[in-house]
Design an enzyme around this catalytic site. Structure first.
Site, PDB file in Angstrom:
ATOM      1  N   GLY A 128       0.928  -1.189  -0.023  1.00 35.57           N
ATOM      2  CA  GLY A 128      -0.027  -0.103   0.124  1.00 35.57           C
ATOM      3  C   GLY A 128       0.782   1.188  -0.064  1.00 35.57           C
ATOM      4  N   TYR A 132       4.246  -3.181   2.469  1.00 41.92           N
ATOM      5  CA  TYR A 132       3.441  -2.379   3.575  1.00 41.92           C
ATOM      6  C   TYR A 132       3.010  -3.500   4.429  1.00 41.92           C
ATOM      7  CZ  TYR A 132       0.225   0.358   5.891  1.00 41.92           C
ATOM      8  OH  TYR A 132      -0.603   1.108   6.822  1.00 41.92           O
ATOM      9  N   SER A 165     -21.746  -5.420 -27.734  1.00 45.98           N
ATOM     10  CA  SER A 165     -21.031  -4.857 -29.104  1.00 45.98           C
ATOM     11  C   SER A 165     -20.589  -6.189 -29.629  1.00 45.98           C
ATOM     12  CB  SER A 165     -19.877  -4.259 -28.506  1.00 45.98           C
ATOM     13  OG  SER A 165     -18.663  -5.162 -27.970  1.00 45.98           O
ATOM     14  N   GLY A 166     -20.649  -7.295 -28.993  1.00 48.02           N
ATOM     15  CA  GLY A 166     -20.094  -8.548 -30.062  1.00 48.02           C
ATOM     16  C   GLY A 166     -18.842  -8.878 -29.792  1.00 48.02           C
ATOM     17  N   GLY A 167     -18.122  -7.989 -28.962  1.00 42.37           N
ATOM     18  CA  GLY A 167     -16.648  -8.028 -28.560  1.00 42.37           C
ATOM     19  C   GLY A 167     -16.642  -9.042 -27.537  1.00 42.37           C
ATOM     20  N   VAL A 168     -15.390  -9.413 -27.140  1.00 45.65           N
ATOM     21  CA  VAL A 168     -15.151 -10.396 -26.160  1.00 45.65           C
ATOM     22  C   VAL A 168     -15.649 -10.030 -24.726  1.00 45.65           C
ATOM     23  CG1 VAL A 168     -13.151 -11.811 -24.840  1.00 45.65           C
ATOM     24  CG2 VAL A 168     -12.913 -11.022 -27.221  1.00 45.65           C
ATOM     25  N   SER A 224     -17.994  -7.759 -23.706  1.00 43.11           N
ATOM     26  CA  SER A 224     -19.383  -7.644 -23.430  1.00 43.11           C
ATOM     27  C   SER A 224     -20.167  -9.001 -23.713  1.00 43.11           C
ATOM     28  CB  SER A 224     -20.156  -6.599 -24.334  1.00 43.11           C
ATOM     29  OG  SER A 224     -20.025  -6.770 -25.607  1.00 43.11           O
ATOM     30  N   SER A 225     -19.660  -9.802 -24.477  1.00 44.80           N
ATOM     31  CA  SER A 225     -20.146 -11.138 -24.828  1.00 44.80           C
ATOM     32  C   SER A 225     -20.218 -12.155 -23.617  1.00 44.80           C
ATOM     33  CB  SER A 225     -19.460 -11.931 -25.954  1.00 44.80           C
ATOM     34  OG  SER A 225     -19.572 -11.044 -27.211  1.00 44.80           O
ATOM     35  N   LYS A 257      -7.718 -10.178 -19.128  1.00 46.58           N
ATOM     36  CA  LYS A 257      -8.083 -10.674 -20.299  1.00 46.58           C
ATOM     37  C   LYS A 257      -8.175 -12.317 -20.465  1.00 46.58           C
ATOM     38  CE  LYS A 257      -9.708  -8.988 -24.406  1.00 46.58           C
ATOM     39  NZ  LYS A 257     -10.737  -7.807 -24.289  1.00 46.58           N
TER      40      LYS A 257
END
Ligand code: XMP
Length: 513
Positions: A54, A82, A223-226, A228-229, A369
């Protein structure tokens, strides 16, 4: 019930990375506020506690402290940075502000050969330091098991009580043997069996989503992207029809994109989905606009408007779900001179929840990811969806250079589809960061059959990258490039020339606008 490690968070930028490393060891962990009561930890049956690093100094008044009873739970405790100073201070040792601050790489030499924490690792090892204070006198029962140039007590243990402290960060890549140290702590010291799996993760995430949402309604901009899918599939698993996905067709999508998204989510997953066809609205507003930044702003603003309207038409909604990942969380903290924060601001619909007075639901917020992909796989999403190349929010709006027209988008869609087909057919798709076509509204002369042509140019942008901060143009075999060029010129009306973009980033960017 899974064995659980509690990571008490004292505000380190690496806390999420610690949790991720623990997940990599197939052990379940939960990040908790630094002042979580020991009784709560006991009730939850944690088998080990990690005190994170920290930004504070234990020497400052009011610096964050854990419940002292954490040291009486009878479970192993590991203090990092810390966290180490806290152990030193709270268990009766002395911590001083070090004259020699240690930041960056260092060398740790072991001073003991029988520590369970260092099993299988040979001295010395490279470590990553980032601290100002150091322990001057050890608490009772502790001994040093590793030292660095500036710190006699860089790694300490109380074998009997199973307390360990380290001044360096074992969780970062700059401590190459750090993962083994973490593993030793989990397996040898806490007795973890490492049997936690992604399906356990799904179960817990589903339970959490249900608890948070209750009987309320959730919307998600798909959106069809990774990201949001995966978020859609996960939330749907948890709350079924309480989730509605909104998909905006802005006329700037790739070929067949709307159809594919509808097929997957509406037909296959049976998710409630509202598609808004707003091509005319977007293209109308883009008419005559050439400046890239203005185009982006118009597209972003129009998206929010359309989305807002779609949500209102659904009726009462309480939550806005987003597929925010942990790296987005870091990158969206604006850091002067960090272009990453700017890149993300383009597609962030961050303004939405405030405007719409919705609560946020971000079930992927702690994941990286690759973990999101593993989660998506567990939920039954295909490789094609999970390894899709990034597609910018403004879509073809920034891939048609200058003014955006429907006829240009149509030509670009066809050319881009051919490029995609060939990338898949050659097996190159999955080894690339991105491959796409760009419409260049420059007319050049050509000849087809006996006729002179005067048509547009398509540029191929194919890059390799780790994180989009830097990128290199991919060295695609000439025969594959030749085939793509031939096919585009022969099959796409309106194109008589194909060129290859051989610029790296920097100084060029990946997208043309
Ligand atoms: P550049 O062109 O800045 O792109 O080198 C870096 C990465 O970011 C993507 N990109 C965007 N993604 N909205 C997005 O969601 C945007 O406005 C946007 N602009 C660029 C780009 O495709 C590349 O992967």
């Amino acid at each position: 019930m899974n064995q659980k490690i509690a990571v008490l968070d004292f505000g380190s930028q690496y806390t999420q990375v610690i949790a991720r490393r623990i997940r990599e060891c197939s052990v379940y962990s939960e990040i908790m506020p630094f002042n979580t009561k020991a009784s709560v930890l006991k009730k939850q049956g944690v088998c080990g506690v990690i005190l994170s690093g920290g930004p504070a100094s234990v020497l400052s008044k009011g610096s964050p402290r854990p419940d002292p009873k954490v040291f009486e739970l009878g479970v192993p405790v590991l203090g990092i940075c810390y966290g180490l100073q806290l152990m030193g201070k709270m268990l009766g040792g002395t911590v001083v502000s070090s004259k020699q601050r240690e930041y960056g790489l260092g060398k740790l030499s072991f001073t003991s050969s029988d520590s369970d924490l260092l099993k299988g690792i040979d001295s010395p090892i490279q470590v990553w330091n980032s601290h100002g204070d150091r322990i001057a006198k050890l608490p009772e029962g502790f001994k040093a098991i590793g030292t660095t140039e500036n710190s006699e007590y860089a790694l300490i243990e109380n074998k009997k009580r199973k307390f360990y402290g380290m001044q360096f960060h074992p969780e970062v890549a700059h401590t190459p043997r750090g993962m083994e140290i973490i593993k030793n702590f989990l397996y040898n010291i806490c007795g973890c069996t490492g049997d936690w799996t992604m399906s356990d993760y799904v179960e817990k995430a589903v339970e959490d989503i249900r608890k948070t949402v209750g009987k309320e309604k959730v919307i998600l901009g798909l959106s069809g992207g990774v990201d949001s899918s995966v978020a859609a599939a996960l939330i749907h698993k948890a709350i079924g029809d309480q989730l509605t996905c909104v998909f905006v067709d802005n006329g700037l999508l790739r070929k067949d994109e709307r159809r594919k998204v509808e097929e997957l989510f509406k037909n296959n997953f049976k998710i409630k989905m509202k598609t808004v066809r707003a091509e005319k609205l977007f293209l109308g507003r883009l008419k005559g606009v050439k400046d890239p930044e203005r185009k982006r702003k118009i597209i972003g603003k129009t998206f929010i408007e359309v989305f807002d309207k779609a949500v209102k038409s659904i009726g009462k909604v309480d939550f806005l779900a987003q597929g925010t990942l942990y790296p987005d969380v870091i990158e969206s903290v604006p850091i002067a001179g960090n272009p990453a924060s700017l890149i993300k601001s383009h597609h962030n619909v961050g303004g939405l929840p405030k405007r719409m007075k919705l609560k946020l639901l971000e079930p992927l917020r702690e994941l990286f990811k690759d973990e999101v992909r593993a989660l998506g796989k567990e939920l039954g999403l295909s490789k094609e969806v999970l390894w899709r190349h990034p597609f910018p929010g403004p879509g073809l709006g920034v891939r048609v250079v200058g003014e955006v027209k429907k006829s240009y988008c149509d030509v670009l869609r066809e050319a881009d589809a051919i490029l995609m087909e060939e990338m898949y057919a050659s097996g190159l798709y999955y080894s690339l960061w991105q491959a796409f076509a760009v419409f260049v509204p420059v007319k050049t002369v050509g000849v087809m059959g006996d006729e002179r042509t005067y048509d547009n140019v398509i540029a191929l942008r194919i890059v390799e990258s780790q994180d989009a901060m830097t990128a290199d143009w991919a060295h695609i075999p000439h025969d594959i490039l030749g085939k793509i060029s031939n096919r585009i010129i022969n099959e796409v009306k309106g194109v008589n020339r194909v060129v290859l973009d051989i610029s790296s980033k920097p100084p060029a960017t990946i997208e043309w606008e």
